[in-house]
Design an enzyme around this catalytic site. Sequence first.
Site, PDB file in Angstrom:
ATOM      1  CG  LEU A  43      -2.044  -1.107   1.153  1.00 17.38           C
ATOM      2  CD1 LEU A  43      -3.010  -0.970   2.326  1.00 17.38           C
ATOM      3  CD2 LEU A  43      -2.843  -1.101  -0.167  1.00 17.38           C
ATOM      4  CG  ASP A  67       8.719  -3.914   1.412  1.00 17.37           C
ATOM      5  OD1 ASP A  67       9.033  -4.469   0.337  1.00 17.37           O
ATOM      6  OD2 ASP A  67       9.140  -2.804   1.758  1.00 17.37           O
ATOM      7  CB  THR A 108      10.060  -1.892  -5.001  1.00 19.99           C
ATOM      8  OG1 THR A 108       9.743  -1.401  -3.701  1.00 19.99           O
ATOM      9  CG2 THR A 108       8.881  -2.683  -5.537  1.00 19.99           C
ATOM     10  CB  THR A 139       7.290  -2.788 -18.701  1.00 20.70           C
ATOM     11  OG1 THR A 139       7.235  -1.753 -19.668  1.00 20.70           O
ATOM     12  CG2 THR A 139       8.661  -2.724 -18.064  1.00 20.70           C
ATOM     13  CG  ASP A 140       6.192  -1.866 -23.971  1.00 20.04           C
ATOM     14  OD1 ASP A 140       6.327  -1.225 -22.902  1.00 20.04           O
ATOM     15  OD2 ASP A 140       5.447  -1.475 -24.890  1.00 20.04           O
ATOM     16  CD  GLU A 141       7.840   2.127 -20.033  1.00 18.90           C
ATOM     17  OE1 GLU A 141       8.725   2.870 -19.585  1.00 18.90           O
ATOM     18  OE2 GLU A 141       6.628   2.305 -19.817  1.00 18.90           O
ATOM     19  CE1 TYR A 165       8.307   0.235 -14.099  1.00 14.85           C
ATOM     20  CE2 TYR A 165       8.205   1.017 -16.374  1.00 14.85           C
ATOM     21  CZ  TYR A 165       7.766   0.161 -15.372  1.00 14.85           C
ATOM     22  OH  TYR A 165       6.793  -0.784 -15.650  1.00 14.85           O
ATOM     23  CB  SER A 166      12.776   0.724 -18.638  1.00 11.75           C
ATOM     24  OG  SER A 166      13.682   1.749 -18.941  1.00 11.75           O
ATOM     25  CE  LYS A 169       8.654  -4.510 -14.124  1.00  8.69           C
ATOM     26  NZ  LYS A 169       7.848  -5.199 -13.080  1.00  8.69           N
ATOM     27  CE  LYS A 204       2.357   4.903 -14.018  1.00  7.72           C
ATOM     28  NZ  LYS A 204       1.973   3.566 -13.621  1.00  7.72           N
ATOM     29  CG  LEU A 205      -1.257  10.206 -21.508  1.00  5.43           C
ATOM     30  CD1 LEU A 205      -0.699  11.618 -21.478  1.00  5.43           C
ATOM     31  CD2 LEU A 205      -0.951   9.557 -22.860  1.00  5.43           C
ATOM     32  N   PRO A 220      -1.115  18.563 -19.762  1.00  5.26           N
ATOM     33  CG  PRO A 220       0.088  17.800 -17.872  1.00  5.26           C
ATOM     34  CD  PRO A 220      -1.305  18.006 -18.394  1.00  5.26           C
ATOM     35  CE1 TYR A 222       5.196  15.547 -18.857  1.00  2.56           C
ATOM     36  CE2 TYR A 222       5.683  13.238 -19.250  1.00  2.56           C
ATOM     37  CZ  TYR A 222       5.333  14.252 -18.387  1.00  2.56           C
ATOM     38  OH  TYR A 222       5.122  13.975 -17.060  1.00  2.56           O
TER      39      TYR A 222
HETATM   40  P1  NAD Z   1       0.919   0.328  -9.860  1.00  7.65           P
HETATM   41  O1  NAD Z   1       1.970   1.320  -9.534  1.00  7.65           O
HETATM   42  O2  NAD Z   1      -0.460   0.785 -10.144  1.00  7.65           O
HETATM   43  O3  NAD Z   1       0.800  -0.735  -8.669  1.00  7.65           O
HETATM   44  C1  NAD Z   1       1.915  -1.277  -8.030  1.00  7.65           C
HETATM   45  C2  NAD Z   1       1.437  -1.923  -6.727  1.00  7.65           C
HETATM   46  O4  NAD Z   1       2.588  -2.504  -6.087  1.00  7.65           O
HETATM   47  C3  NAD Z   1       0.829  -0.940  -5.735  1.00  7.65           C
HETATM   48  O5  NAD Z   1      -0.365  -1.483  -5.200  1.00  7.65           O
HETATM   49  C4  NAD Z   1       1.883  -0.790  -4.659  1.00  7.65           C
HETATM   50  O6  NAD Z   1       1.349  -0.535  -3.364  1.00  7.65           O
HETATM   51  C5  NAD Z   1       2.565  -2.153  -4.712  1.00  7.65           C
HETATM   52  N1  NAD Z   1       3.942  -2.098  -4.218  1.00  7.65           N
HETATM   53  C6  NAD Z   1       4.914  -1.206  -4.573  1.00  7.65           C
HETATM   54  N2  NAD Z   1       6.043  -1.471  -3.894  1.00  7.65           N
HETATM   55  C7  NAD Z   1       5.803  -2.579  -3.139  1.00  7.65           C
HETATM   56  C8  NAD Z   1       6.591  -3.346  -2.255  1.00  7.65           C
HETATM   57  N3  NAD Z   1       7.854  -3.040  -1.989  1.00  7.65           N
HETATM   58  N4  NAD Z   1       6.018  -4.431  -1.661  1.00  7.65           N
HETATM   59  C9  NAD Z   1       4.727  -4.758  -1.912  1.00  7.65           C
HETATM   60  N5  NAD Z   1       3.936  -4.051  -2.745  1.00  7.65           N
HETATM   61  C10 NAD Z   1       4.469  -2.978  -3.343  1.00  7.65           C
HETATM   62  O7  NAD Z   1       1.511  -0.527 -11.069  1.00  7.65           O
HETATM   63  P2  NAD Z   1       0.745  -1.218 -12.287  1.00  7.65           P
HETATM   64  O8  NAD Z   1       0.600  -0.239 -13.372  1.00  7.65           O
HETATM   65  O9  NAD Z   1      -0.431  -1.931 -11.778  1.00  7.65           O
HETATM   66  O10 NAD Z   1       1.854  -2.255 -12.744  1.00  7.65           O
HETATM   67  C11 NAD Z   1       1.870  -3.598 -12.235  1.00  7.65           C
HETATM   68  C12 NAD Z   1       3.010  -4.352 -12.864  1.00  7.65           C
HETATM   69  O11 NAD Z   1       2.832  -4.401 -14.275  1.00  7.65           O
HETATM   70  C13 NAD Z   1       4.379  -3.704 -12.630  1.00  7.65           C
HETATM   71  O12 NAD Z   1       5.318  -4.720 -12.427  1.00  7.65           O
HETATM   72  C14 NAD Z   1       4.666  -2.956 -13.937  1.00  7.65           C
HETATM   73  O13 NAD Z   1       6.047  -2.873 -14.165  1.00  7.65           O
HETATM   74  C15 NAD Z   1       3.978  -3.866 -14.932  1.00  7.65           C
HETATM   75  N6  NAD Z   1       3.489  -3.220 -16.170  1.00  7.65           N
HETATM   76  C16 NAD Z   1       2.711  -2.093 -16.095  1.00  7.65           C
HETATM   77  C17 NAD Z   1       2.219  -1.528 -17.275  1.00  7.65           C
HETATM   78  C18 NAD Z   1       1.313  -0.314 -17.263  1.00  7.65           C
HETATM   79  O14 NAD Z   1       0.991   0.203 -18.328  1.00  7.65           O
HETATM   80  N7  NAD Z   1       0.846   0.159 -16.108  1.00  7.65           N
HETATM   81  C19 NAD Z   1       2.539  -2.096 -18.509  1.00  7.65           C
HETATM   82  C20 NAD Z   1       3.346  -3.250 -18.534  1.00  7.65           C
HETATM   83  C21 NAD Z   1       3.794  -3.799 -17.346  1.00  7.65           C
HETATM   84  P1  TYD Z   2       2.794   7.203 -18.977  1.00  6.64           P
HETATM   85  O1  TYD Z   2       1.341   6.974 -18.762  1.00  6.64           O
HETATM   86  O2  TYD Z   2       3.585   7.825 -17.892  1.00  6.64           O
HETATM   87  O3  TYD Z   2       3.414   5.779 -19.405  1.00  6.64           O
HETATM   88  P2  TYD Z   2       4.915   5.419 -19.910  1.00  6.64           P
HETATM   89  O4  TYD Z   2       5.808   6.562 -19.740  1.00  6.64           O
HETATM   90  O5  TYD Z   2       5.282   4.276 -19.011  1.00  6.64           O
HETATM   91  O6  TYD Z   2       4.757   5.014 -21.351  1.00  6.64           O
HETATM   92  O7  TYD Z   2       2.995   8.088 -20.284  1.00  6.64           O
HETATM   93  C1  TYD Z   2       2.526   7.681 -21.537  1.00  6.64           C
HETATM   94  C2  TYD Z   2       3.026   8.672 -22.565  1.00  6.64           C
HETATM   95  O8  TYD Z   2       2.414   9.946 -22.303  1.00  6.64           O
HETATM   96  C3  TYD Z   2       4.516   8.892 -22.508  1.00  6.64           C
HETATM   97  O9  TYD Z   2       4.987   9.107 -23.836  1.00  6.64           O
HETATM   98  C4  TYD Z   2       4.665  10.175 -21.710  1.00  6.64           C
HETATM   99  C5  TYD Z   2       3.410  10.962 -22.071  1.00  6.64           C
HETATM  100  N1  TYD Z   2       2.886  11.847 -21.024  1.00  6.64           N
HETATM  101  C6  TYD Z   2       2.607  13.185 -21.313  1.00  6.64           C
HETATM  102  O10 TYD Z   2       2.782  13.644 -22.449  1.00  6.64           O
HETATM  103  N2  TYD Z   2       2.119  13.972 -20.314  1.00  6.64           N
HETATM  104  C7  TYD Z   2       1.922  13.509 -19.054  1.00  6.64           C
HETATM  105  O11 TYD Z   2       1.495  14.316 -18.169  1.00  6.64           O
HETATM  106  C8  TYD Z   2       2.189  12.141 -18.767  1.00  6.64           C
HETATM  107  C9  TYD Z   2       1.981  11.568 -17.397  1.00  6.64           C
HETATM  108  C10 TYD Z   2       2.668  11.341 -19.782  1.00  6.64           C
END
Ligand code: NAD
Ligand code: TYD
Length: 363
Positions: A43, A67, A108, A139-141, A165-166, A169, A204-205, A220, A222
């Site tokens: 959380l 954790d 983490t 992630t694909d990143e 981040y990437s 990962k 997120k966006l 905003p 970018y």
């Molecule tokens: P999120 O940030 O919404 O959720 C992450 C969760 O992990 C949260 O509930 C947080 O409390 C928990 N957490 C963080 N640190 C922790 C720790 N040390 N111990 C226990 N819990 C912890 O992330 P998400 O977008 O749901 O992503 C989930 C997974 O999918 C991640 O591994 C991310 O890399 C991967 N992923 C996300 C996306 C995307 O577009 N969001 C795309 C591809 C892969």
């Molecule tokens: P985001 O949702 O942060 O995902 P990721 O960076 O993991 O792909 O961002 C998606 C795209 O949108 C990325 O190219 C960055 C852009 N972006 C903006 O242009 N403005 C914003 O305020 C945010 C959060 C993201």
Amino acid sequence: MQQDNRKPRRILITGGAGFIGSNFVHHWCNSYQGDRVVVLDALTYAGNKANLASLENNSDLRFVQGDICDRTLIDHLLESENIDTVAHLAAESHVDRSIIGPGAFVQTNMVGTFTLLEAFRQRWNKREQPNDRFLHVSTDEVYGSLEANDPAFTETTPYTPNSPYSASKAGSDHLARAYFHTYGMPTMITNCSNNYGPYHFPEKLIPLMCINILLGKPLPVYGDGQNIRDWLYVEDHCRALDVVIHQGQPGETYNVGGNNEVKNIDLVEQLCSLMDELAPDLPITPAKNLITFVKDRAGHDRRYAIDASKIKRELGWTPQETVAAGLRHTVEWYLANRDWWQPLLSDEYKNYYDQVYAEPNLS
Ligand code: NAD
Ligand code: TYD
């Protein structure tokens, strides 16, 4: 993935109070009644128990706040709950936060994943079972950034992570892969493109744009707004994780993507049009008047695109949601769930927002 002769699983879902994790918990509980589901989530700012509120009375589900770096706790949960399956989604997940403070990402994403892998290995050494699986969700990143005409990422594209981040990962992916090759532990990895849908944290966006439109705040974008992401509806991702757990081969990686490449500016304009159509009484109309080009993100990857042909060919998975329909559902969800997102705009969130969007005309 419904199977008549399926053996029930006892699954530990890490990060199950986050965006994808909570959607996955809902997916699993709806699909496999009678399975034991243990959610482990620290959380952090991104975790939210309200994401699981509708499952509160489900006696198959146990929520544990903790954790993934806490080895004693993980050992205890694996043993006492007799876990055979781990779906590991807990992570620090936001690129902009990784630029401000990379330390939490290393802790983490790398140390936490290592801790889980080690705990699972110790138990697996003692009680190896054919059903055991450790799915590492990534992630694909990790593959870096594509130029306009480059082919999409495949499972053999070399890793070239560009953000903290990437990179963190990528490090955790390498560990998960090594645990199969060195110890034979049944790890699998999924590398997925950008998700969207319900319970997506406001930073997120897509949720950020939806919420700012409703509040009449600047949107905003970018840089030049021409960056491309490959968007996948979160329920499609959950189905992919399900199919990999049930049918994936240990040691394999599967790319998961929506085959939906969209430029950021086009996506934001689509969201503006949907809000103009669906939201009553917007403070500013048309919403696209709020679009504001801002300083680019440091190291901003230009384009991501996933080649998901392996998971289609080998496991029969394809996305079911189109971007048009998925975005409409998502906008409707944010309109219907103000009570969910309003409390998330906390002082912590405002501080973060001020740091990233420092220009005075943006708050
Ligand atoms: P999120 O940030 O919404 O959720 C992450 C969760 O992990 C949260 O509930 C947080 O409390 C928990 N957490 C963080 N640190 C922790 C720790 N040390 N111990 C226990 N819990 C912890 O992330 P998400 O977008 O749901 O992503 C989930 C997974 O999918 C991640 O591994 C991310 O890399 C991967 N992923 C996300 C996306 C995307 O577009 N969001 C795309 C591809 C892969
Ligand atoms: P985001 O949702 O942060 O995902 P990721 O960076 O993991 O792909 O961002 C998606 C795209 O949108 C990325 O190219 C960055 C852009 N972006 C903006 O242009 N403005 C914003 O305020 C945010 C959060 C993201």
